[in-house]
Design a protein around this motif. Structure first.
Motif, mmCIF file in Angstrom:
data_model
loop_
_atom_site.group_PDB
_atom_site.id
_atom_site.type_symbol
_atom_site.label_atom_id
_atom_site.label_comp_id
_atom_site.label_asym_id
_atom_site.label_seq_id
_atom_site.Cartn_x
_atom_site.Cartn_y
_atom_site.Cartn_z
ATOM 1 N N SER A 197 1.084 -1.249 0.002
ATOM 2 C CA SER A 197 -0.019 -0.090 0.001
ATOM 3 C C SER A 197 0.904 1.143 0.025
ATOM 4 O O SER A 197 0.530 2.109 0.671
ATOM 5 N N GLY A 198 1.905 1.258 -0.739
ATOM 6 C CA GLY A 198 2.884 2.291 -0.931
ATOM 7 C C GLY A 198 3.859 2.602 0.159
ATOM 8 O O GLY A 198 4.514 3.541 0.173
ATOM 9 N N ARG A 199 4.001 1.831 1.056
ATOM 10 C CA ARG A 199 4.461 1.879 2.170
ATOM 11 C C ARG A 199 5.627 0.640 2.190
ATOM 12 O O ARG A 199 5.234 -0.506 1.872
ATOM 13 N N LEU A 200 6.913 0.956 2.643
ATOM 14 C CA LEU A 200 7.849 -0.143 2.671
ATOM 15 C C LEU A 200 7.811 -0.628 4.274
ATOM 16 O O LEU A 200 7.776 -0.011 5.222
ATOM 17 N N LEU A 201 7.772 -2.187 3.975
ATOM 18 C CA LEU A 201 7.602 -2.977 5.159
ATOM 19 C C LEU A 201 9.127 -3.651 5.091
ATOM 20 O O LEU A 201 9.410 -4.346 4.412
ATOM 21 N N VAL A 202 9.486 -3.793 6.477
ATOM 22 C CA VAL A 202 10.975 -4.313 6.727
ATOM 23 C C VAL A 202 10.927 -5.171 7.792
ATOM 24 O O VAL A 202 10.577 -4.935 8.668
ATOM 25 N N THR A 203 11.612 -6.172 7.750
ATOM 26 C CA THR A 203 11.949 -7.204 8.939
ATOM 27 C C THR A 203 13.364 -7.220 8.898
ATOM 28 O O THR A 203 14.191 -7.275 8.073
ATOM 29 N N PHE A 204 13.694 -6.996 10.258
ATOM 30 C CA PHE A 204 15.133 -6.776 10.788
ATOM 31 C C PHE A 204 15.534 -7.959 11.355
ATOM 32 O O PHE A 204 14.441 -8.570 12.305
ATOM 33 N N GLY A 205 16.624 -8.430 11.290
ATOM 34 C CA GLY A 205 17.209 -9.612 12.091
ATOM 35 C C GLY A 205 17.089 -9.540 13.753
ATOM 36 O O GLY A 205 17.663 -8.202 14.015
ATOM 37 N N GLY A 206 16.575 -10.476 14.354
ATOM 38 C CA GLY A 206 16.482 -10.332 15.855
ATOM 39 C C GLY A 206 15.417 -9.756 16.256
ATOM 40 O O GLY A 206 14.873 -9.758 17.262
ATOM 41 N N ILE A 207 14.467 -9.021 15.169
ATOM 42 C CA ILE A 207 13.180 -8.520 15.773
ATOM 43 C C ILE A 207 11.946 -9.425 15.309
ATOM 44 O O ILE A 207 11.781 -9.626 14.113
ATOM 45 N N VAL A 208 11.461 -10.311 16.329
ATOM 46 C CA VAL A 208 10.713 -11.259 16.043
ATOM 47 C C VAL A 208 9.271 -11.085 16.370
ATOM 48 O O VAL A 208 8.259 -11.863 15.888
ATOM 49 N N ASP A 209 8.851 -10.097 16.911
ATOM 50 C CA ASP A 209 7.376 -10.018 17.412
ATOM 51 C C ASP A 209 7.031 -8.318 17.459
ATOM 52 O O ASP A 209 7.945 -7.515 17.379
ATOM 53 N N ARG A 210 5.925 -8.070 17.850
ATOM 54 C CA ARG A 210 5.399 -6.632 17.745
ATOM 55 C C ARG A 210 6.129 -5.736 19.162
ATOM 56 O O ARG A 210 6.491 -4.620 18.684
ATOM 57 N N THR A 211 6.467 -6.484 19.905
ATOM 58 C CA THR A 211 6.939 -5.864 21.221
ATOM 59 C C THR A 211 8.627 -5.332 20.635
ATOM 60 O O THR A 211 8.826 -4.193 21.092
ATOM 61 N N GLY A 212 9.245 -6.328 20.317
ATOM 62 C CA GLY A 212 10.594 -5.881 19.523
ATOM 63 C C GLY A 212 10.648 -4.968 18.475
ATOM 64 O O GLY A 212 11.429 -4.058 18.606
ATOM 65 N N ALA A 213 9.220 -5.018 17.733
ATOM 66 C CA ALA A 213 9.368 -3.944 16.590
ATOM 67 C C ALA A 213 8.969 -2.628 17.305
ATOM 68 O O ALA A 213 9.571 -1.544 16.920
ATOM 69 N N GLU A 214 8.144 -2.367 18.065
ATOM 70 C CA GLU A 214 7.691 -1.209 19.129
ATOM 71 C C GLU A 214 8.645 -0.415 19.512
ATOM 72 O O GLU A 214 8.973 0.621 19.386
#
Length: 185
Positions: A53-70
Motif C-alpha cells: 500500500s505504498g509503504r515499505l515494510l521491513v523485517t530486521f534480524g532479531g526482531i521477531v514480534d510486535r514488542t521488539g518492533a515497537e
C-alpha cells in the motif's frame, strides 16, 4: 539518512518505514546493514523487505514480534556517508550534504542553518533562524535554482535569492498567527 521507522506492522516484527533515499531497492536489500540514530538501537540487518500500500515494510534480524518492533518506533536508519557515491550532476546534492549549511541571502544577510531537507513533492529546505535575527521560527525555502542560487559545500554556505515575503514568514512581531513559516511535526 535512508529512512525512519514509523511503526510496527502486524505481530511478527515487521516494521513500516518512511523511505528517505532515492535507492530503496539497494539500501533495503536483504543482507544490508543499517546504522541507527540513536546508535544503541542498531546496527540492524535487513532480513526481508516488501512494498505494501505504498509503504515499505521491513523485517530486521532479531526482531521477531510486535514488542521488539515497537522498541524501534521513530528510529532513524542511516548509512555511512562514505558509502554514498557523489551525485553525478553539478547541481545534484544528497540531503546530508545540505544539512548544516549556513544560509545567507545574495545581499549577505544571515538567515540561519539548514536543519532538514523535506520532500513533500517539491524539495524544501527547513532553515532554523540564526541567533540574533528577528526570525522567530523555521522557514521553509524551496530548493530550486531560482531561489537557491549557490551551494558552496566546501565553504559550508548556501546562498539564496528569496522572493519578496518568503523570509517574512518567520519574522517576530507578526500578528501571532502562524502564516506558514513553521511546520507541524
Amino acid at each position: 539518512m535512508v529512512g525512519r521507522i514509523i511503526r510496527p506492522h502486524g505481530l511478527r516484527g515487521e516494521l513500516s518505514v518512511e523511505v528517505r533515499t532515492d535507492e530503496p531497492g539497494e539500501r533495503f536489500a536483504v543482507g544490508s546493514v543499517l546504522t541507527t540514530d540513536p546508535p544503541e538501537a542498531g546496527p540492524l540487518t535487513i532480513e526481508a523487505s516488501r512494498w505494501h500500500s505504498g509503504r515499505l515494510l521491513v523485517t530486521f534480524g532479531g526482531i521477531v514480534d510486535r514488542t521488539g518492533a515497537e522498541s524501534l518506533r521513530g528510529v532513524w536508519l542511516t548509512i555511512d556517508a562514505a558509502e554514498v557515491p557523489l551525485p553525478q550532476g553539478p547541481d545534484e546534492f544528497h540531503d546530508h550534504q545540505l544539512t548544516g549549511l549556513t544560509v545567507v541571502t545574495v545581499a549577505g544577510e544571515l538567515v540561519g542553518t539548514v536543519t532538514d531537507v523535506l520532500h513533500p513533492g517539491q524539495d524544501l529546505l527547513a532553515v532554523t533562524p540564526a541567533a540574533g535575527t528577528s526570525r522567530r521560527g523555521e522557514v521553509l525555502v524551496p530548493f530550486v535554482a531560482a531561489i537557491a542560487v549557490e551551494v558552496d559545500l566546501a565553504g559550508g554556505k548556501l546562498v539564496i535569492d528569496p522572493p519578496p515575503g518568503l523570509l517574512d514568514l518567520g519574522q517576530s512581531g507578526s500578528d501571532g498567527g502562524d502564516p506558514g513559516g513553521s511546520r507541524e511535526s
